[in-house]
Design an enzyme around this catalytic site. Structure first.
Site, short mmCIF file in Angstrom:
data_model
loop_
_atom_site.label_atom_id
_atom_site.label_comp_id
_atom_site.label_asym_id
_atom_site.label_seq_id
_atom_site.Cartn_x
_atom_site.Cartn_y
_atom_site.Cartn_z
N GLY A 134 0.76 -1.25 0.00
CA GLY A 134 0.00 0.00 0.00
C GLY A 134 0.78 1.28 0.00
O GLY A 134 0.21 2.36 -0.17
N ARG A 160 -5.72 2.76 -15.90
CA ARG A 160 -5.84 3.55 -14.67
C ARG A 160 -6.50 4.92 -14.86
O ARG A 160 -7.32 5.31 -14.02
CB ARG A 160 -4.48 3.69 -13.97
CG ARG A 160 -3.89 2.33 -13.53
CD ARG A 160 -2.65 2.48 -12.66
NE ARG A 160 -2.97 3.03 -11.36
CZ ARG A 160 -2.79 4.27 -11.00
NH1 ARG A 160 -2.22 5.13 -11.81
NH2 ARG A 160 -3.15 4.68 -9.81
N TYR A 191 0.21 -1.82 -12.12
CA TYR A 191 -1.19 -1.85 -12.57
C TYR A 191 -1.33 -1.25 -13.96
O TYR A 191 -2.31 -0.61 -14.29
CB TYR A 191 -2.11 -1.15 -11.54
CG TYR A 191 -1.89 -1.69 -10.15
CD1 TYR A 191 -2.38 -2.95 -9.80
CD2 TYR A 191 -1.14 -1.00 -9.20
CE1 TYR A 191 -2.13 -3.49 -8.54
CE2 TYR A 191 -0.88 -1.53 -7.95
CZ TYR A 191 -1.38 -2.78 -7.63
OH TYR A 191 -1.14 -3.32 -6.39
N GLU A 245 4.01 -6.78 1.71
CA GLU A 245 3.48 -7.12 0.39
C GLU A 245 3.49 -5.90 -0.53
O GLU A 245 2.45 -5.50 -1.04
CB GLU A 245 2.04 -7.63 0.52
CG GLU A 245 1.86 -8.85 1.40
CD GLU A 245 0.39 -9.22 1.62
OE1 GLU A 245 -0.50 -8.40 1.29
OE2 GLU A 245 0.13 -10.32 2.12
N CYS A 299 -13.38 3.00 -28.91
CA CYS A 299 -14.70 3.61 -29.09
C CYS A 299 -15.43 3.76 -27.75
O CYS A 299 -16.42 3.08 -27.49
CB CYS A 299 -15.51 2.79 -30.07
SG CYS A 299 -14.67 2.69 -31.65
N GLU A 300 -14.89 4.59 -26.90
CA GLU A 300 -15.48 4.90 -25.60
C GLU A 300 -15.06 6.33 -25.26
O GLU A 300 -13.89 6.68 -25.41
CB GLU A 300 -14.90 4.01 -24.47
CG GLU A 300 -15.14 2.54 -24.58
CD GLU A 300 -16.51 2.11 -24.08
OE1 GLU A 300 -17.21 2.94 -23.44
OE2 GLU A 300 -16.87 0.96 -24.35
C1 LIG Z 1 -2.94 -5.16 -4.10
C2 LIG Z 1 -2.43 -5.76 -2.85
C3 LIG Z 1 -1.13 -5.47 -2.39
C4 LIG Z 1 -0.21 -4.49 -3.08
O1 LIG Z 1 -0.66 -3.18 -2.96
P1 LIG Z 1 0.29 -1.96 -3.41
O2 LIG Z 1 -0.53 -0.77 -3.14
O3 LIG Z 1 0.56 -2.14 -4.87
O4 LIG Z 1 1.52 -2.03 -2.60
C5 LIG Z 1 -0.70 -6.11 -1.25
N1 LIG Z 1 -1.50 -6.98 -0.58
C6 LIG Z 1 -2.74 -7.28 -0.99
C7 LIG Z 1 -3.55 -8.24 -0.22
C8 LIG Z 1 -3.26 -6.67 -2.13
O5 LIG Z 1 -4.50 -6.96 -2.52
#
Ligand SMILES: *Cc1c(COP(=O)(O)O)cnc(C)c1O
Length: 420
Positions: free
Chosen positions: A239, A314, A373, A273, A344-345
């Site tokens: 995140g 995005r 992404y 993560e 076409c949007e």
């Molecule tokens: C999408 C996601 C992430 C990664 O999020 P980032 O904002 O790209 O760091 C980590 N853990 C879970 C469970 C996710 O769904």
């Protein structure tokens, strides 16, 4: 910090001129820098140096096998959200013992696949899922290491579509109900409680929501301990945000320091993560201007490029900002225009009412911060073959995914007998 820079007015990826790559692979294409990917991975990973931790790259942010292989070589694990991502991670050489499986809707087939691979941990999201995982494991004579993803009800202060840690979001288990689930999970054969996990959202630009979350998680760990439940892994999710425009997200080192301070002597392995923070600014998308046109009696300007919302979703999906710059600079005026694709949007745009350098047909533009992404959200909408991915390393560029062909578009489709 990234390794995309101008040299004599020409955009380079590391030491390679972007126009050379465009000439070789055509446009549009995604372009990643190995030096940047490494730097970002290590910046995040090293901010937890000396602390027992595992960096599990969130595969959904950028899932090309070459990039996963690069992270595997740096000691990285993977955070996966589907059987397809598990397949990719294993094919890339990521150790099963470094893979965590997140997601609110894992199927039995995916659960079995992950059990057979011997992944580190399943991050579960409901009592029903606990039952299914226990059943699958028992059938296979295996044990699933599990955590529950708790929802701490912390506002990540980000876009509503990528906020996941609020009570109203579909993700996780309300922290007030989680204790009950942990107690239920002590009994069934086939599961072993090893962790607690959370992920409160994406593109966070402050550390305070992470710190607030850790406070709530520590409380929760204390309550688990009073019920005799101790864990080995605390998974903080991903995140951490990046700079797309004017935002000023914390540096990985500041994030690391704040997390360490908040955790203060945690007696288990920390799992991270990260996705966007590692790959976001390590990739760009290169597109060519097809036409320029005006609407609204000459007041509205459009720059029509050969990349569309199917290539980079995005802007259309989140109204996200991506900087758009000319690949070859020059002394030119700026203009306010919409940069739009061929789809076409009306929602097919890369930028709206944006002050950009005036562009002429045939020119190359770089859409920045497209590494996360970007390609992973691409589709074949409008029957457009998906674009190539290119990785620069040490003065050379390597095709890591070729451009799809028209045959690729029809692969798997068939005409039934009654139509023949
Ligand atoms: C999408 C996601 C992430 C990664 O999020 P980032 O904002 O790209 O760091 C980590 N853990 C879970 C469970 C996710 O769904």
């Amino acid at each position: 910090m990234d390794y995309f820079h101008y040299l004599d007015g020409v955009l380079h990826a590391e030491d390679v001129p972007v126009p050379d790559i465009a000439a070789a692979v055509g446009t549009p294409f995604y372009l990643y820098s190995t030096a940047t990917l490494k730097r970002h991975f290590q910046a995040l990973d090293q901010s937890f140096a000396g602390m027992d931790h595992l960096t599990c790259f969130a595969v959904k942010a950028c899932s090309n096998i070459a990039i996963l292989r690069l992270f595997a070589g740096l000691g990285g694990g993977a955070d996966i959200v589907s059987g397809g991502e598990l397949y990719r991670a294993l094919a890339a050489g990521i150790e099963p013992g470094k893979i965590v499986f997140s997601g609110v809707g894992k199927t039995r087939a995916e659960i079995r696949q992950a059990l057979e691979a011997g992944i580190l941990m399943f991050n579960l999201e409901s009592a029903q899922e606990l039952r299914v995982v226990a059943e699958c494991a028992t059938e296979l004579g295996l044990v699933a290491r599990i955590s529950f993803r708790v929802n701490p009800d912390v506002d990540p202060q980000t876009h509503a579509y990528i906020s996941t840690g609020l009570a109203k979001n579909k993700f996780g288990i309300p922290i007030a109900e989680a204790l009950d689930l942990y107690r239920q999970a002590r009994d069934p054969a086939g599961v072993e409680i090893v962790g607690v996990s959370c992920h409160i959202g994406s593109q966070l630009t402050k550390v305070s929501p992470f710190v607030d979350t850790i406070g709530k998680l520590k409380d929760f760990l204390g309550r688990l301990a009073t019920h005799g439940i101790t864990i080995r892994y605390l998974d903080l999710g991903g995140g951490l945000g990046i700079q797309y425009d004017q935002e000023q997200p914390p540096e990985p080192a500041d994030y690391g320091a704040a997390v360490r301070e908040a955790l203060n002597d945690l007696d288990c392995t920390l799992i991270l993560e990260p996705g966007r923070v590692i790959v976001g600014n390590a990739g760009i998308m290169v597109t060519r201007v097809l036409y320029t046109k005006t609407g609204e009696g000459g007041r509205k300007k459009f720059i029509v490029v050969d990349a569309g919302m199917n290539d980079l979703f995005r802007p259309s999906l989140y109204d996200a900002y991506h900087a758009i710059v000319p690949v070859v600079q020059g002394r030119r005026e700026t203009t306010v225009a919409d940069v739009v694709g061929p789809i076409c949007e009306t929602g097919d745009f890369l930028a709206r009412d944006r002050e950009v350098t005036a562009a002429e047909p045939g020119e190359l533009l770089a859409v920045k911060s497209a590494g996360a992404y970007g390609f992973t959200m691409a589709s074949n909408y409008n029957s457009r073959p998906r674009v190539p991915e290119v990785l620069v390393n040490d003065g050379e560029f390597h095709l890591i995914r070729r451009r799809e062909t028209y045959e690729d578009l029809l692969r798997g489709e068939m005409i039934p007998d009654f139509l023949k």
